[in-house]
Design a protein around this motif. Structure first.
Motif, mmCIF file in Angstrom:
data_model
loop_
_atom_site.group_PDB
_atom_site.id
_atom_site.type_symbol
_atom_site.label_atom_id
_atom_site.label_comp_id
_atom_site.label_asym_id
_atom_site.label_seq_id
_atom_site.Cartn_x
_atom_site.Cartn_y
_atom_site.Cartn_z
ATOM 1 N N ALA A 1 0.961 -1.290 -0.071
ATOM 2 C CA ALA A 1 0.032 -0.006 -0.146
ATOM 3 C C ALA A 1 0.873 1.437 0.051
ATOM 4 O O ALA A 1 0.598 2.284 -0.763
ATOM 5 N N VAL A 2 1.796 1.428 0.861
ATOM 6 C CA VAL A 2 2.823 2.346 0.679
ATOM 7 C C VAL A 2 3.433 2.555 -0.433
ATOM 8 O O VAL A 2 3.600 3.949 -1.043
ATOM 9 N N GLY A 3 3.763 1.479 -1.164
ATOM 10 C CA GLY A 3 4.429 1.470 -2.584
ATOM 11 C C GLY A 3 3.609 2.187 -3.505
ATOM 12 O O GLY A 3 4.075 2.971 -4.348
ATOM 13 N N GLU A 4 2.333 1.947 -3.477
ATOM 14 C CA GLU A 4 1.193 2.398 -4.408
ATOM 15 C C GLU A 4 1.245 3.979 -4.001
ATOM 16 O O GLU A 4 0.815 4.919 -5.008
ATOM 17 N N LEU A 5 1.509 4.415 -2.972
ATOM 18 C CA LEU A 5 1.016 5.922 -2.643
ATOM 19 C C LEU A 5 2.429 6.642 -2.752
ATOM 20 O O LEU A 5 2.359 7.874 -2.825
ATOM 21 N N SER A 6 3.456 5.971 -2.746
ATOM 22 C CA SER A 6 4.707 6.520 -3.054
ATOM 23 C C SER A 6 4.903 7.444 -4.096
ATOM 24 O O SER A 6 5.647 8.701 -4.327
ATOM 25 N N ALA A 7 4.446 6.913 -5.473
ATOM 26 C CA ALA A 7 4.851 7.519 -6.491
ATOM 27 C C ALA A 7 3.944 8.982 -6.512
ATOM 28 O O ALA A 7 4.396 10.028 -6.934
ATOM 29 N N ALA A 8 2.669 8.748 -5.924
ATOM 30 C CA ALA A 8 1.559 10.199 -5.854
ATOM 31 C C ALA A 8 2.459 11.168 -5.070
ATOM 32 O O ALA A 8 2.428 12.208 -5.247
ATOM 33 N N ILE A 9 2.863 10.252 -3.871
ATOM 34 C CA ILE A 9 3.648 11.531 -2.943
ATOM 35 C C ILE A 9 4.781 12.179 -3.278
ATOM 36 O O ILE A 9 4.833 13.369 -3.337
ATOM 37 N N ALA A 10 5.639 11.501 -4.281
ATOM 38 C CA ALA A 10 6.749 11.975 -4.766
ATOM 39 C C ALA A 10 6.361 13.213 -5.711
ATOM 40 O O ALA A 10 6.955 14.326 -5.674
ATOM 41 N N HIS A 11 5.128 12.927 -6.545
ATOM 42 C CA HIS A 11 4.795 13.819 -7.447
ATOM 43 C C HIS A 11 3.994 15.028 -6.906
ATOM 44 O O HIS A 11 4.497 16.212 -7.242
ATOM 45 N N GLU A 12 3.458 14.798 -5.723
ATOM 46 C CA GLU A 12 2.560 15.773 -5.291
ATOM 47 C C GLU A 12 3.260 16.663 -4.065
ATOM 48 O O GLU A 12 2.918 17.850 -4.013
ATOM 49 N N ILE A 13 4.262 16.300 -3.628
ATOM 50 C CA ILE A 13 5.053 16.890 -2.702
ATOM 51 C C ILE A 13 6.318 17.241 -3.089
ATOM 52 O O ILE A 13 6.827 18.653 -2.736
ATOM 53 N N PRO B 1 6.149 20.790 -5.366
ATOM 54 C CA PRO B 1 6.063 22.039 -4.767
ATOM 55 C C PRO B 1 7.082 22.300 -3.765
ATOM 56 O O PRO B 1 7.428 23.450 -3.625
ATOM 57 N N LEU B 2 7.576 21.386 -3.260
ATOM 58 C CA LEU B 2 8.806 21.604 -2.204
ATOM 59 C C LEU B 2 9.915 22.341 -2.732
ATOM 60 O O LEU B 2 10.651 22.904 -2.541
ATOM 61 N N ALA B 3 10.358 21.550 -4.193
ATOM 62 C CA ALA B 3 11.334 22.224 -5.060
ATOM 63 C C ALA B 3 11.126 23.551 -5.224
ATOM 64 O O ALA B 3 11.970 24.485 -5.206
ATOM 65 N N ALA B 4 9.776 23.776 -5.543
ATOM 66 C CA ALA B 4 9.546 25.388 -5.864
ATOM 67 C C ALA B 4 9.765 26.197 -4.686
ATOM 68 O O ALA B 4 10.250 27.404 -4.990
ATOM 69 N N ILE B 5 9.280 25.578 -3.653
ATOM 70 C CA ILE B 5 9.224 26.449 -2.631
ATOM 71 C C ILE B 5 10.973 26.985 -2.122
ATOM 72 O O ILE B 5 11.124 27.981 -1.653
ATOM 73 N N SER B 6 11.561 25.584 -2.184
ATOM 74 C CA SER B 6 13.022 25.886 -1.723
ATOM 75 C C SER B 6 13.580 26.615 -2.649
ATOM 76 O O SER B 6 14.654 27.564 -2.275
#
Length: 581
Positions: A336-348, A351-356
């Protein structure tokens, strides 16, 4: 009772009745013949008869130890013939047809039935009849040769009608006794064979049932109606740590009440209520302190008339099943974590790189006051920290494919320690970091993925240094070689040695140790004893070790330090091949 019966090519001897009959017949015959011992021929016959009886008795007594199919029947036959001859002589000397000693023939015939069954008894009756007729004929003053000639029937007509019918009646009695005794002997023989076959089948079934119960991997325990332990198999001994000799025949409360009160209470309840318990799980603490989960099933044993006879309990150690269940749940969570990991990487991450990046631009282009600059630097630091957490999380959830190869432990360790020394180089006056190695053999190689081994060592060494906090830090990495059957008893998940050699890597620090509350969940994600820790480092190490087919174990003493020990399969050394000339 039969004297012998052929079974598996040998003679089964049962001499008790036969010896008694032979000795009784000898005593009676000798007592009847004693007044006639003045006759030299009778005296000699009785001595020969006594000698043959002694030989037959000795053969009977030794037949249980020595299988001699020819000696025993021959001795019995010769003894019977001698007995008939002595009786015939007594009948001849005591009045012939009017002699009261003819009853001795029937004792011989009955005794023969115990030895030779129906056919042999009829032969003995025929020999006794011939001997009796001969004694009567010779006693009447006739020649014995005439009786056995072709004119025997005409010779018999010389007897009076009363004597003829008397002889005929006694011969009929002889054969009737022979037939009755032989028939009963045959029936006894048949019943004896059937009983022996049934006994063998019952014994075989008993052995098979006992072997099955003894070698079951589940523990089997039975109680009688009084609550005493009647059966306790080998698996029950291993699960409960008790021996059958100690518990069998003892009350259940006396044996299990001290160490396993839950189990004793459950069995007593079933015995009292006479209600079966299909499945119950109990946690039992063994005498050695280990707690094991046990699955228990009980049923009531019924006897004749449906009356209860006791209780049978079948139980099994569920430790391995619980471990497999936990691994399955862990794999489900990881999936379940693996399925969410790709979405987390794309969604977070985006924006995190843009903020930084935006904050970096603002810091470089704007001339902000000291307080505002500290806020910008805090945003940049926390963004970097968040990016590290996200990277560790993705590494834990989605390990790269394992590429197993031959990896030199010493070489990988040197690279890891060089990275650690550069990372933890302290020039601000903080306590120094001392990284040491203790490698018994620098040629040791393990079967693992090179990148996974380095990542494993980096996480363990970095955790060890960070655990020292503000105290002088000393981290020692020991590498040793183990034999084909390492001691796994200290591991939380015991594994039997499978014939491979093993390499042990121990990372020892002198930090503050790990609290007991954290030790229980040491390898779970987001569980950490460090204030700034993510709790993913050891979880990643555990997955890396499992993927390499090894085991990891931690020992910690609060205030003194922690030791992480990793066992990995050793790669055998490859002998160099000589180049062809």
């Amino acid at each position: 009772m039969l004297v012998y019966s052929r079974r598996h090519g040998s003679i089964e001897i049962r001499p008790a009745w036969v010896i008694g009959m032979r000795l009784v017949t000898l005593a009676v015959t000798a007592a009847v013949a004693r007044p006639l011992w003045t006759d030299a021929s009778l005296h000699a016959s009785v001595l020969v008869y006594a000698g043959m009886t002694a030989v037959a008795v000795l053969a009977l007594l030794s037949s249980r130890r020595r299988h001699r199919p020819i000696l025993l029947p021959t001795a019995l036959a010769l003894q019977t013939v001698c007995e008939i001859l002595v009786i015939s002589q007594v009948v001849y000397l005591t009045g012939g047809l009017r002699s009261p000693s003819h009853s001795l023939y029937m004792m011989t015939i009955v005794s023969a039935a115990l030895c030779f069954r129906l056919a042999g008894t009829l032969v003995v009756a025929a020999v006794a009849s011939a001997s009796f007729v001969t004694a009567i004929w010779v006693g009447a003053g006739h020649q014995a040769g005439v009786l056995w000639s072709r004119d025997w029937f005409a010779a018999m007509r010389q007897l009076s009608d009363q004597d003829f019918y008397t002889v005929f009646l006694r011969l009929c009695i002889f054969f009737l006794c022979a037939f009755a005794g032989g028939y009963l002997a045959e029936r006894l023989h048949t019943k004896d064979k059937a009983l022996a076959h049934t006994s063998e089948a019952l014994q075989l079934a008993k052995w098979e049932t006992g072997d099955i119960l003894k070698h079951l991997r589940s523990g089997v325990l039975t109680l009688d109606i009084a609550g005493h332990i009647a059966y306790f198999n080998r698996a029950a001994e291993e699960i409960l740590g008790l021996t059958e000799r100690r518990v069998r025949g003892r009350p259940i409360r006396e044996i299990l009440g001290a160490h396993y009160p839950e189990l004793a209470d459950r069995l007593e309840w079933v015995l009292a209520s006479q209600q079966m318990d299909i499945r119950t799980e109990l946690l039992l603490r063994r005498p050695d302190g280990r707690v094991i989960p046990v699955g228990l099933s009980t049923s009531v044993l019924s006897g004749t008339g449906g009356r209860p006879r006791g209780v049978i309990a079948v139980f099994a150690d569920l430790t391995e099943a619980k471990q497999l269940e936990e691994r399955a749940r862990r794999q489900d969570r990881l999936a379940a974590v693996g399925e969410l990991s790709a979405a987390i990487a794309h969604e977070i991450r985006n924006p995190l790189a843009a903020i930084s990046g935006s904050v970096e631009v603002l810091r470089s282009e704007l001339d902000v006051a000291d307080e505002n600059r500290k806020l910008l630097e805090l945003i940049i630091a926390e963004s970097a920290r968040l990016n590290k957490i996200l990277s560790d999380f993705l590494l834990y959830a989605r390990l790269s494919p394992v590429v197993t190869g031959r990896v030199c432990v010493a070489t990988a360790l040197d690279e890891v320690l060089e990275i650690a020394r550069r990372h933890f180089r302290r020039n601000d006056g903080s306590p120094p970091v001392d990284l040491r190695t203790d490698v018994a053999d620098r040629a040791l190689t393990v079967a693992a993925d090179p990148d996974h081994l380095k990542q494993m060592l980096i996480n363990l060494v970095f955790n060890a240094v960070e655990a020292c906090a503000d105290r002088p830090c000393t981290v020692t990495v020991r590498v040793r070689s183990l034999g084909p059957t390492p001691e796994w008893s200290s591991f939380r998940e015991p594994v039997a040695g499978n014939g491979d050699d093993w390499v042990t890597i121990a990372v020892v620090d002198n930090g503050g140790g790990i609290p007991d509350s954290v030790m229980e969940r040491l390898y779970e994600p987001f569980v950490s004893s460090k204030p700034s820790g993510t709790g993913l480092g050891l979880a990643i190490v555990k997955r890396l070790v499992d993927s390499a087919g090894g085991r990891i174990h931690a020992e910690s003493t609060p205030g003194l330090g922690t030791t992480f020990t990793v066992h990995l399969k050793r790669c055998p050394m490859v002998a160099p091949t000589r180049a062809a000339v």
